[in-house]
Design an enzyme around this catalytic site. Structure first.
Site, PDB file in Angstrom:
ATOM      1  N   ASN A  10     -21.316  13.932 -38.975  1.00  0.00           N
ATOM      2  CA  ASN A  10     -22.286  13.095 -38.237  1.00  0.00           C
ATOM      3  C   ASN A  10     -23.701  13.589 -38.506  1.00  0.00           C
ATOM      4  OD1 ASN A  10     -23.055  15.111 -36.123  1.00  0.00           O
ATOM      5  ND2 ASN A  10     -20.856  14.997 -35.750  1.00  0.00           N
ATOM      6  N   PRO A  66      -9.450  18.923 -30.676  1.00  0.00           N
ATOM      7  CA  PRO A  66      -9.497  19.523 -29.340  1.00  0.00           C
ATOM      8  C   PRO A  66     -10.846  19.263 -28.683  1.00  0.00           C
ATOM      9  CG  PRO A  66      -9.660  21.200 -31.064  1.00  0.00           C
ATOM     10  CD  PRO A  66      -9.343  19.909 -31.743  1.00  0.00           C
ATOM     11  N   ASP A  67     -10.841  19.148 -27.370  1.00  0.00           N
ATOM     12  CA  ASP A  67     -12.093  18.981 -26.618  1.00  0.00           C
ATOM     13  C   ASP A  67     -12.553  20.383 -26.208  1.00  0.00           C
ATOM     14  OD1 ASP A  67     -14.075  18.576 -24.727  1.00  0.00           O
ATOM     15  OD2 ASP A  67     -13.212  16.681 -24.053  1.00  0.00           O
ATOM     16  N   ILE A  68     -13.514  20.888 -26.926  1.00  0.00           N
ATOM     17  CA  ILE A  68     -13.931  22.287 -26.726  1.00  0.00           C
ATOM     18  C   ILE A  68     -14.522  22.466 -25.330  1.00  0.00           C
ATOM     19  CG2 ILE A  68     -15.357  24.152 -27.657  1.00  0.00           C
ATOM     20  CD1 ILE A  68     -15.361  22.569 -30.341  1.00  0.00           C
ATOM     21  N   LYS A  92     -19.071  11.461 -17.902  1.00  0.00           N
ATOM     22  CA  LYS A  92     -18.642  12.566 -18.771  1.00  0.00           C
ATOM     23  C   LYS A  92     -18.657  13.889 -18.018  1.00  0.00           C
ATOM     24  CE  LYS A  92     -19.255  11.669 -23.244  1.00  0.00           C
ATOM     25  NZ  LYS A  92     -19.984  11.401 -24.465  1.00  0.00           N
TER      26      LYS A  92
HETATM   27  O1  PMT Z   1     -28.435  18.659 -33.785  1.00  0.00           O
HETATM   28  P1  PMT Z   1     -29.672  17.794 -33.585  1.00  0.00           P
HETATM   29  O2  PMT Z   1     -30.038  17.007 -34.813  1.00  0.00           O
HETATM   30  O3  PMT Z   1     -30.813  18.586 -33.028  1.00  0.00           O
HETATM   31  O4  PMT Z   1     -29.305  16.690 -32.485  1.00  0.00           O
HETATM   32  C1  PMT Z   1     -29.057  17.084 -31.165  1.00  0.00           C
HETATM   33  C2  PMT Z   1     -27.860  16.334 -30.571  1.00  0.00           C
HETATM   34  C3  PMT Z   1     -28.182  14.866 -30.451  1.00  0.00           C
HETATM   35  C4  PMT Z   1     -26.612  16.538 -31.439  1.00  0.00           C
HETATM   36  C5  PMT Z   1     -27.602  16.996 -29.164  1.00  0.00           C
HETATM   37  O5  PMT Z   1     -28.765  16.879 -28.383  1.00  0.00           O
HETATM   38  C6  PMT Z   1     -26.435  16.365 -28.457  1.00  0.00           C
HETATM   39  O6  PMT Z   1     -26.556  15.344 -27.801  1.00  0.00           O
HETATM   40  N1  PMT Z   1     -25.228  16.999 -28.606  1.00  0.00           N
HETATM   41  C7  PMT Z   1     -23.964  16.459 -28.104  1.00  0.00           C
HETATM   42  C8  PMT Z   1     -23.412  15.543 -29.160  1.00  0.00           C
HETATM   43  C9  PMT Z   1     -22.045  15.011 -28.777  1.00  0.00           C
HETATM   44  O7  PMT Z   1     -21.135  15.130 -29.544  1.00  0.00           O
HETATM   45  O8  PMT Z   1     -21.959  14.505 -27.584  1.00  0.00           O
HETATM   46  P2  PMT Z   1     -20.606  13.833 -26.987  1.00  0.00           P
HETATM   47  O9  PMT Z   1     -21.100  12.975 -25.886  1.00  0.00           O
HETATM   48  O10 PMT Z   1     -19.778  13.210 -28.041  1.00  0.00           O
HETATM   49  O11 PMT Z   1     -19.835  15.078 -26.425  1.00  0.00           O
HETATM   50  C10 PMT Z   1     -19.955  15.512 -25.080  1.00  0.00           C
HETATM   51  C11 PMT Z   1     -19.886  17.013 -24.984  1.00  0.00           C
HETATM   52  O12 PMT Z   1     -18.578  17.433 -25.333  1.00  0.00           O
HETATM   53  C12 PMT Z   1     -20.853  17.763 -25.880  1.00  0.00           C
HETATM   54  O13 PMT Z   1     -21.284  18.900 -25.177  1.00  0.00           O
HETATM   55  C13 PMT Z   1     -19.966  18.150 -27.056  1.00  0.00           C
HETATM   56  O14 PMT Z   1     -20.434  19.363 -27.665  1.00  0.00           O
HETATM   57  C14 PMT Z   1     -18.636  18.356 -26.377  1.00  0.00           C
HETATM   58  N2  PMT Z   1     -17.488  18.085 -27.223  1.00  0.00           N
HETATM   59  C15 PMT Z   1     -17.296  16.854 -27.749  1.00  0.00           C
HETATM   60  C16 PMT Z   1     -16.175  16.609 -28.506  1.00  0.00           C
HETATM   61  C17 PMT Z   1     -15.262  17.649 -28.699  1.00  0.00           C
HETATM   62  N3  PMT Z   1     -14.176  17.452 -29.431  1.00  0.00           N
HETATM   63  N4  PMT Z   1     -15.459  18.853 -28.166  1.00  0.00           N
HETATM   64  C18 PMT Z   1     -16.554  19.090 -27.418  1.00  0.00           C
HETATM   65  O15 PMT Z   1     -16.757  20.185 -26.931  1.00  0.00           O
END
Ligand code: PMT
Length: 395
Positions: free
Chosen positions: A204, A300-302, A332
């Site tokens: 991504n 996995p969802d970390i 979330k």
């Molecule tokens: O890296 P940059 O270019 O500076 O951009 C920053 C960013 C936009 C990536 C950052 O600010 C951000 O929003 N990060 C979260 C991105 C994301 O994957 O969000 P999500 O809504 O899909 O996930 C929710 C949370 O679960 C996040 O904390 C993610 O790290 C965590 N997660 C998601 C999927 C997974 N399998 N395991 C996780 O731990």
């Protein structure tokens, strides 16, 4: 506290008089270093009367230099504060130029530096000024403001010197002890990349900048920092222990292995939600197949696992959303069970993925627990996120 107040030459220099008064009223010792241009806007006599100290401005003045040398001034300060900081002074600071007393002292001092910009909106928005401010912020300089509103030049917009109360607070904070001393901050950052075959990956647009900024600010604030980084092209922030990973599974293992050491966890990585079930062992060929199907399995969802396994750590997650940002972030937060979620509207190209600035909302579990962080550098946003996480830890 000993505050070296630098005043540079813009119309907002007159507000420095009020700033000196507020600083001295709060019991701080203030020594003013004004640029020659600043003294066109405000008189040395006024500043001297308010600070109770001779105002210095000339690097080559025999009298000033013999009374107290520029190096003594630099060593004396607990904090160096420049208010107002003009575009020119900001540019000189960013480039490490030392061509007058103020910039020379700033280069020589080991005290934290706080800069309060004030200028015309177009000068402020100019990419050169923005780049210079970003460079300073990345170096650990605290940037306060500017505010938006009516400007002395007649324009409307960002460029007003922020209120002296906010400047005093920033200077006091900067000189205070490092707020994260004793904490171990675990951060994940960047994308993950899931192999499709030996040459292709599913990934991504995350650059890692947000997570790296959090790691850098946490280290600057005295924390021990463990940074689990996906595949990014960023240098390791000073004083940070970095673990490089590629896939979500590797990121999970590295995060969970570091978790017992951590006191505060911030998961900013954009983790791939799915991985290819069976990556091809050799490069997929274009010939032969008009269409191919990749079978994906959920990663996995970390964040969930961290929450399940934590033992007292404050856990902050992110929510990258493109629609119904707040509602989705709140949902979330509930699903993942973390303490705070940082809602990031990634539909806006000027913030979020792969840019230097961000604008987020930090959402906590309470109904009104919503903190909006206006557009700022990712380092400034990181400061606010860590500040909020620390509040949760102390509550
Ligand atoms: O890296 P940059 O270019 O500076 O951009 C920053 C960013 C936009 C990536 C950052 O600010 C951000 O929003 N990060 C979260 C991105 C994301 O994957 O969000 P999500 O809504 O899909 O996930 C929710 C949370 O679960 C996040 O904390 C993610 O790290 C965590 N997660 C998601 C999927 C997974 N399998 N395991 C996780 O731990």
């Amino acid at each position: 506290m000993k505050i070296l107040l630098g005043i540079s030459g813009g119309i907002a220099a007159y507000k420095a008089c009020e700033l000196v008064r507020q600083l001295t009223t709060r019991g701080h010792a203030v020594r003013v270093v004004a640029t020659q241009h600043a003294l066109e806007f405000v008189s040395a006599l006024t500043l001297q009367t308010l600070s109770g100290e001779r105002v210095r401005s000339d690097l080559f003045s025999l009298t000033e230099e013999s009374e107290i040398s520029h190096i003594d001034l630099a060593d004396w300060a607990d904090v160096a504060l420049i208010a107002p900081a003009t575009a020119n002074t900001i540019a000189r600071l960013a480039s490490g130029i030392a061509d007058d007393l103020l910039t020379t002292v700033c280069l020589a001092t080991r005290a934290p530096l706080v800069v309060a910009p004030a200028m015309n909106v177009n000068m402020y928005r100019h990419p050169a000024t923005q780049e210079n401010l970003d460079r300073l912020a990345k170096r650990g300089v605290r940037i306060v403001g500017p505010d938006a509103g009516e400007l002395a030049c007649g324009w409307q917009g960002e460029g007003r010197l922020v209120d002296p109360v906010a400047i005093v607070a920033a200077a006091e904070r900067a000189a205070g002890r490092q707020r994260l001393r004793g904490e171990v901050v675990l951060v994940d950052a960047g994308p993950t990349a899931e192999p499709v075959d030996p040459v292709r990956v599913l990934t991504n647009r995350s650059s890692g900048r947000m997570g790296f900024a959090i790691a850098e600010v946490a280290a600057r604030e005295g924390a021990e920092v463990l940074l689990v980084a996906g595949p990014v092209h960023l240098p390791t922030p000073h004083g940070v222990e970095r673990i490089d990973v590629v896939t979500a599974a590797e990121m999970r293992d590295a995060v969970l292995a570091s978790l017992p050491r951590a006191t505060l966890v911030v998961l900013a990585a954009a983790v791939s939600d799915y991985a290819v079930r069976e990556p091809a062992g050799t490069k997929l060929k274009r010939e032969g197949a008009e269409q191919i199907t990749l079978e994906l399995v959920r990663n996995p969802d970390i964040l969930r696992e961290v929450v399940e396994r934590r033992s007292g750590q404050v856990v902050v997650g992110f929510a990258a959303e493109t629609d119904d940002v707040l509602a989705n972030a709140r949902a979330k937060l509930g699903r993942k069970g973390c303490d705070l979620i940082v809602a990031n509207d990634v539909s806006r190209p000027e913030i979020g993925f792969d840019v230097d600035r961000n604008e987020v909302t930090i959402v906590g579990p309470g109904a009104g627990d919503v903190l909006e962080i206006p557009m700022a550098t990712k380092h400034e946003v990181a400061e606010r996120i860590l500040e909020r996480a620390l509040e949760v830890r102390r509550s």
